[in-house]
Design an enzyme around this catalytic site. Structure first.
Site, short mmCIF file in Angstrom:
data_model
loop_
_atom_site.label_atom_id
_atom_site.label_comp_id
_atom_site.label_asym_id
_atom_site.label_seq_id
_atom_site.Cartn_x
_atom_site.Cartn_y
_atom_site.Cartn_z
N TYR A 1 0.89 -1.21 -0.04
CA TYR A 1 -0.06 0.04 0.00
C TYR A 1 0.80 1.20 0.03
CZ TYR A 1 -3.48 -3.38 1.49
OH TYR A 1 -4.40 -4.44 1.50
N SER B 1 -12.82 -5.67 1.63
CA SER B 1 -13.74 -5.13 0.75
C SER B 1 -15.36 -5.62 1.14
CB SER B 1 -13.60 -5.65 -0.64
OG SER B 1 -12.51 -5.31 -1.12
N PRO B 2 -15.51 -5.69 2.49
CA PRO B 2 -16.73 -5.85 3.28
C PRO B 2 -17.78 -5.12 2.62
CG PRO B 2 -15.55 -4.83 4.79
CD PRO B 2 -14.66 -5.06 3.60
N LEU B 3 -17.67 -3.88 2.11
CA LEU B 3 -18.46 -2.99 1.58
C LEU B 3 -18.67 -3.05 0.07
CD1 LEU B 3 -18.38 -0.21 3.86
CD2 LEU B 3 -20.05 -1.70 3.77
N GLN C 1 -16.33 -2.26 -1.96
CA GLN C 1 -15.65 -1.25 -2.48
C GLN C 1 -16.64 -0.05 -2.36
OE1 GLN C 1 -12.77 -1.80 -5.48
NE2 GLN C 1 -11.37 -2.35 -3.75
N GLY C 2 -17.70 -0.08 -1.51
CA GLY C 2 -18.80 1.12 -1.34
C GLY C 2 -20.04 0.66 -1.99
N LEU D 1 -22.07 -1.56 -1.38
CA LEU D 1 -23.13 -2.12 -0.39
C LEU D 1 -23.66 -0.84 0.62
CD1 LEU D 1 -21.67 -5.66 0.52
CD2 LEU D 1 -24.03 -5.07 -0.43
N GLY E 1 -25.34 1.48 -0.91
CA GLY E 1 -26.24 1.89 -1.48
C GLY E 1 -26.17 3.38 -2.24
N1 LIG Z 1 -5.75 -8.68 1.27
C1 LIG Z 1 -5.90 -8.16 0.20
O1 LIG Z 1 -5.70 -8.72 -1.04
C2 LIG Z 1 -6.75 -6.79 0.26
C3 LIG Z 1 -7.41 -6.53 -1.00
C4 LIG Z 1 -8.32 -5.19 -0.89
C5 LIG Z 1 -8.30 -4.48 0.36
N2 LIG Z 1 -7.73 -5.15 1.31
C6 LIG Z 1 -8.06 -4.48 2.87
O2 LIG Z 1 -9.26 -4.45 2.92
C7 LIG Z 1 -9.48 -3.06 3.03
C8 LIG Z 1 -11.16 -2.77 2.82
O3 LIG Z 1 -11.35 -3.02 1.44
P1 LIG Z 1 -11.71 -2.26 0.29
O4 LIG Z 1 -11.15 -0.86 0.63
O5 LIG Z 1 -11.17 -2.70 -0.95
O6 LIG Z 1 -13.20 -2.24 0.32
P2 LIG Z 1 -14.60 -1.56 1.26
O7 LIG Z 1 -14.07 -1.71 2.60
O8 LIG Z 1 -15.54 -2.44 0.67
O9 LIG Z 1 -14.77 -0.25 0.75
C9 LIG Z 1 -14.30 1.05 1.13
C10 LIG Z 1 -14.82 1.99 0.34
O10 LIG Z 1 -16.23 2.03 0.54
C11 LIG Z 1 -16.63 3.58 0.70
N3 LIG Z 1 -17.06 3.67 2.09
C12 LIG Z 1 -16.74 2.96 3.11
N4 LIG Z 1 -17.65 3.42 4.30
C13 LIG Z 1 -18.40 4.20 3.60
C14 LIG Z 1 -19.88 4.70 4.11
N5 LIG Z 1 -19.82 4.57 5.58
N6 LIG Z 1 -20.45 5.48 3.46
C15 LIG Z 1 -20.32 5.41 2.10
N7 LIG Z 1 -19.09 5.06 1.60
C16 LIG Z 1 -18.36 4.41 2.11
C17 LIG Z 1 -15.39 4.33 0.65
O11 LIG Z 1 -15.29 4.58 -1.04
P3 LIG Z 1 -14.87 6.11 -1.44
O12 LIG Z 1 -13.68 6.20 -1.17
O13 LIG Z 1 -15.40 6.09 -2.75
O14 LIG Z 1 -15.89 7.16 -0.68
C18 LIG Z 1 -14.23 3.59 0.79
O15 LIG Z 1 -13.08 3.71 0.29
C19 LIG Z 1 -8.65 -2.34 2.52
O16 LIG Z 1 -8.31 -0.65 2.89
C20 LIG Z 1 -7.40 -3.04 2.80
O17 LIG Z 1 -6.66 -2.73 4.16
C21 LIG Z 1 -7.02 -6.33 1.33
#
Ligand SMILES: NC(=O)c1ccc[n+]([C@@H]2O[C@H](COP(=O)([O-])OP(=O)(O)OC[C@H]3O[C@@H](n4cnc5c(N)ncnc54)[C@H](OP(=O)(O)O)[C@@H]3O)[C@@H](O)[C@H]2O)c1
Length: 330
Positions: free
Chosen positions: A70, A216-218, A220-221, A223, A225
């Protein structure tokens, strides 16, 4: 506001490490630097990062997920700064970071550990993961290197990420032979991506006593909505995320019934859609799955920690499960 003392912690795998059911994902703290040549997130100001970390910690999150890849250590460094700036308040905060295996051999785990510790500015590595299954070495060789770091006290616990059932069992067995438990497999998992329930990874994790860390539990945003409500937001996304299949018009139409259900329940519980999605993720499979939502705004963190303050009823967990399976993308 929730206090950290009211959040029930879970043991990570077979270890005595206690983690909150949500950690904070910090890929978003890469400071605009590229991952494998691609820029995924905007360059967040240090002050904003500080706020996101503070809000998360005060809301009961006791651990933070980062990685070497990262921003080539940028996320680790800015996270460490944010925690260090909080002084005693963040003294017990735990860090999970990851070794990047692509085009490397296992011996690089030992060769690069001091760089990781340097990036983390005096903070400990509570959990060290092999980020991907792709490397020039076997899982067995990687676990032997990890065991050495455990013996030297350079890291406290070991896990893997994106490991299939077969590789998970291999890594678990190899580390066990060295006398240590493999405590976690960090995998993509959400209401729209339920592959680990079908490909043997979740069952193996339950059998071996390994915690699944859902990334990515949301989705990537998606979920939350917000993209279903306002398609214009998709155009403003920095980086290639907008081209992922879940953002396509046909996918948004397909997944709308799930968002409708999450929104209906959000009204019923008087909370937000993202909180319903996260709460389902950390409760549907008992204590096996914890999750690490990322945030690029302070209000994301404020909102997401609210998922720690309640539990969906069994009836609602099942109702969400049913609709999720009907519309799931993977
Ligand atoms: N091990 C691996 O291979 C791997 C791969 C991917 C991720 N990860 C880890 O998992 C973490 C989370 O995954 P992710 O970032 O891919 O996906 P995520 O947590 O599903 O989505 C994060 C994005 O969702 C939006 N969001 C979050 N909370 C929100 C809310 N309350 N209201 C509105 N929008 C919201 C934001 O998008 P906007 O920025 O567009 O507003 C945020 O950047 C990463 O930070 C990383 O640490 C690990």
């Amino acid at each position: 506001m929730t206090t950290s003392s009211s959040i029930s912690l879970r043991n990570l795998g077979a270890s005595d490490l206690k983690v909150s059911p949500l950690g904070l994902g910090t890929w978003q703290f890469s400071k605009g630097k590229r991952l494998a040549g691609i820029k995924f997130w905007p360059d967040l100001e240090k002050q904003l990062i500080q706020e996101i970390v503070k809000v998360s910690l005060r809301g009961g999150i006791n651990w933070f997920d980062t990685a070497e890849i990262y921003g080539k250590g940028a996320s680790e460094a800015v996270l460490a700064d944010a925690l260090n700036e909080l002084g005693d308040e963040a003294k017990e905060a735990l860090i999970c970071t990851k070794w990047w295996p692509a085009f490397r051999r296992a011996k690089s785990i030992n060769q690069t550990i001091d760089q990781r510790l340097e990036a983390l500015k005096g903070r400990k590595i509570d959990l060290y993961l092999v980020h991907q299954p792709f490397s020039f070495s076997s899982a067995n060789e990687e676990m032997n290197q990890m065991a050495q770091l455990l013996q030297e006290g350079k890291i406290n616990h070991v896990g893997v990420s994106n490991f299939s059932e077969k590789k998970l069992r291999e890594a678990h067995g190899a580390l066990k032979e060295q006398g240590f438990p493999l405590v976690a497999n960090q995998m993509k998992f959400s209401l729209l991506d339920r592959r680990i329930e079908r490909n043997g990874v979740l069952d193996a994790a339950k059998q071996l006593g390994v915690t699944i860390i859902a990334y990515s539990p949301l989705e990537q945003g998606i979920l939350t909505g917000k993209f279903h409500k306002n398609r214009e937001l998709i155009k403003n996304i920095v980086g290639p995320r907008k081209y992922l299949s879940g953002f396509k018009e046909s996918s948004l139409t397909r997944t709308q019934p799930l968002i409708d259900l999450l929104e209906r329940l959000a009204k019923e519980y008087d909370i937000s859609t993202s909180q319903i999605a996260l709460n389902w993720t950390i409760h549907f499979h008992g204590e096996t799955i914890v999750a690490i939502p990322g945030a690029t705004k302070k209000h994301h963190a404020e909102e997401n920690i609210g998922a720690l303050t309640f539990r969906l009823s069994d009836k609602h967990l099942a109702e969400i499960d049913k609709v999720s399976k009907e519309v799931s993308l993977k």
